[in-house]
Design an enzyme around this catalytic site. Structure first.
Site, PDB file in Angstrom:
ATOM      1  N   ASN A 170      21.780 -32.637   8.034  1.00 45.92           N
ATOM      2  CA  ASN A 170      21.470 -33.476   9.195  1.00 45.92           C
ATOM      3  C   ASN A 170      22.561 -33.383  10.262  1.00 45.92           C
ATOM      4  O   ASN A 170      22.265 -33.314  11.452  1.00 45.92           O
ATOM      5  CB  ASN A 170      21.296 -34.932   8.760  1.00 45.92           C
ATOM      6  CG  ASN A 170      19.886 -35.219   8.266  1.00 45.92           C
ATOM      7  OD1 ASN A 170      18.907 -34.732   8.834  1.00 45.92           O
ATOM      8  ND2 ASN A 170      19.771 -35.999   7.209  1.00 45.92           N
ATOM      9  N   ASP A 183      17.053 -34.418  -5.803  1.00 46.88           N
ATOM     10  CA  ASP A 183      17.815 -34.785  -4.608  1.00 46.88           C
ATOM     11  C   ASP A 183      18.229 -33.514  -3.865  1.00 46.88           C
ATOM     12  O   ASP A 183      18.700 -32.553  -4.472  1.00 46.88           O
ATOM     13  CB  ASP A 183      19.043 -35.595  -5.037  1.00 46.88           C
ATOM     14  CG  ASP A 183      19.778 -36.200  -3.868  1.00 46.88           C
ATOM     15  OD1 ASP A 183      19.416 -37.319  -3.454  1.00 46.88           O
ATOM     16  OD2 ASP A 183      20.705 -35.540  -3.349  1.00 46.88           O
ATOM     17  N   GLU A 221      16.783 -38.849   0.694  1.00 47.46           N
ATOM     18  CA  GLU A 221      16.404 -37.463   0.383  1.00 47.46           C
ATOM     19  C   GLU A 221      16.169 -37.314  -1.110  1.00 47.46           C
ATOM     20  O   GLU A 221      16.355 -36.275  -1.688  1.00 47.46           O
ATOM     21  CB  GLU A 221      17.475 -36.475   0.883  1.00 47.46           C
ATOM     22  CG  GLU A 221      18.809 -36.521   0.169  1.00 47.46           C
ATOM     23  CD  GLU A 221      19.815 -37.505   0.771  1.00 47.46           C
ATOM     24  OE1 GLU A 221      19.374 -38.448   1.465  1.00 47.46           O
ATOM     25  OE2 GLU A 221      21.012 -37.327   0.517  1.00 47.46           O
ATOM     26  N   ASP A 277      14.213 -34.108   9.126  1.00 48.23           N
ATOM     27  CA  ASP A 277      12.881 -34.640   8.788  1.00 48.23           C
ATOM     28  C   ASP A 277      11.913 -33.510   8.440  1.00 48.23           C
ATOM     29  O   ASP A 277      11.127 -33.625   7.498  1.00 48.23           O
ATOM     30  CB  ASP A 277      12.315 -35.445   9.969  1.00 48.23           C
ATOM     31  CG  ASP A 277      13.022 -36.795  10.124  1.00 48.23           C
ATOM     32  OD1 ASP A 277      13.824 -37.145   9.231  1.00 48.23           O
ATOM     33  OD2 ASP A 277      12.775 -37.485  11.134  1.00 48.23           O
TER      34      ASP A 277
END
Ligand code: MG
Length: 315
Positions: free
Chosen positions: A182, A174, A218, A191
Site C-alpha cells: 500500500n 494473510d 488483508e 484494493d
C-alpha cells in the site's frame, strides 16, 4: 442465493376453479405451485420454499390460519410471505390474518388486477429483503463473506462437526508485506490486489459448503467442513500458489518480487475436546509461525495423534 430469476408462488386453495384462475393469472410471470389443502400446502412449502404463498383461509381439515401457524413454527418456512385470500370479508377477519403475520389480505371475489398488483408488491419486498440480507453478509470490497457471516457459519459448522464427529478445517491467510504494498503502490492498487486475491481464494475452494471470508484488512479466513487436514492443506497450498501465479508485482516485498501470502491452518478431528476459539487460535498461531519462518508458505498443525495430550481445552 436466488436474487434474480423467476420467483415461486404457491397457491393453496381447496376450490379447483380458484386454483385454476390464480394459476393462469400468475403463470406468465412466476413459477406457480398448487396445493388443494392445508397439508399439501405445508408439504409443498417445505419442499419448494416458495417466495410467496397465496393462502385460502377457508379449507376443510386444516384452515389457512392453521397452515400459517405451522409455517411460522418451522424455521425453514417461518419467513415465507403469505397473502390470505378469503371469502370472509369482515374487517375483523382481515385483522386476524394480519395480526398472525400475513403480509396482506385479499377478499373474495377477487379482482385479477388487484391480485397481480399485490402479489408483485410482496414479491418485490421479498427480493429487497433478500438483497439486504445478502449485503449484510458480504464484504463490500472483496465480495467475500464478511466477518459477521463467518462468525455465524463457523459456530454452526463447529457444532455440526462435534455432533457428527466429522473433521472441520480452518485456515487463515494473510498477504505478505501488504503495508509495504500500500505504501509503495497506493491504496487503490492495494484494493485491486485484495480483490484479485479474493477471486483467487474463491475459485480455489472446492465444495459448496466451503466458505471464504474477509476477516481483517488483508486477512482471509477459510472454513472447510468435512475436510481432513491433508486435503485442506492441499487446497490452501494450491490457493497460495495461484495467488503467486497472478504475478502481481510487489517491488517493496521482503519475500519475492510479486505478491505472496502466508497461511496457517488447523483441523478439528471432530472428537477432540477443542472449542471453536481454540481451533481459530491454533490456525492463527500457525500463521504467525509461517510469517516468522520467512512468509510465503503454508503451515498446518500436526494431526491430533502427533500432539501431546492437551489439558484445559474446554470452551
Ligand atoms: Mg376455500
Amino acid at each position: 442465493m436466488n436474487l434474480v430469476g423467476t420467483q415461486k408462488v404457491l397457491v393453496a386453495d381447496d376450490d379447483t376453479v380458484n386454483r385454476q384462475v390464480l394459476a393462469e393469472l400468475l403463470k406468465p410471470e412466476y413459477t406457480v405451485l398448487l396445493a388443494k389443502n392445508g397439508e399439501q400446502a405445508l408439504e409443498r412449502a417445505a419442499r419448494h420454499l416458495p417466495d410467496l404463498i397465496l393462502l385460502d383461509v377457508m379449507m376443510p381439515d386444516m384452515d389457512g390460519y392453521q397452515v400459517l401457524r405451522s409455517l411460522r413454527a418451522d424455521e425453514q418456512t417461518a419467513n415465507i410471505a403469505v397473502i390470505f385470500i378469503s371469502g370472509l370479508g369482515r374487517p375483523e377477519d382481515e385483522a386476524i390474518g394480519l395480526k398472525m403475520g400475513a403480509a396482506d389480505y385479499i377478499a373474495k371475489p377477487f379482482n385479477e388486477t388487484v391480485v397481480m398488483a399485490r402479489v408483485a408488491m410482496q414479491l418485490q419486498m421479498v427480493r429487497q429483503r433478500r438483497m439486504l440480507e445478502h449485503l449484510a453478509h458480504v464484504d463490500g470490497l472483496t465480495e467475500l463473506a464478511n466477518r459477521r457471516r463467518f462468525d455465524e457459519v463457523y459456530e454452526t459448522e463447529w457444532q455440526r462437526s462435534r455432533r457428527n464427529g466429522r473433521p472441520l478445517s480452518l485456515a487463515l491467510l494473510d498477504i505478505d508485506s501488504f503495508k509495504q504494498y500500500n505504501d509503495h503502490y497506493g491504496h487503490p492498487a492495494g484494493d485491486r490486489a485484495l480483490r484479485a486475491v479474493a477471486r483467487a481464494v474463491s475459485s480455489g475452494l472446492r465444495r459448496p459448503a466451503d466458505l471464504a471470508a474477509r476477516y481483517g484488512g488483508e486477512e482471509v479466513v477459510l472454513l472447510m467442513p468435512d475436510t481432513e487436514a491433508a486435503q485442506a492443506q492441499q487446497v490452501v497450498s494450491a490457493i497460495c500458489a495461484a495467488i503467486a501465479a497472478l504475478q502481481i508485482q510487489h517491488e517493496a516485498s521482503s519475500v519475492a518480487p510479486m505478491l505472496t501470502v502466508s497461511a496457517g491452518g488447523a483441523t478439528l478431528n471432530g472428537t477432540a475436546e477443542e472449542s471453536c476459539s481454540d481451533l481459530f487460535c491454533a490456525a492463527d498461531t500457525l500463521l504467525y509461525q509461517a510469517k516468522k519462518a520467512g512468509r510465503n508458505r503454508v503451515l498446518w498443525r500436526a494431526a491430533a495423534a502427533d500432539l501431546p495430550p492437551q489439558s484445559g481445552a474446554q470452551p
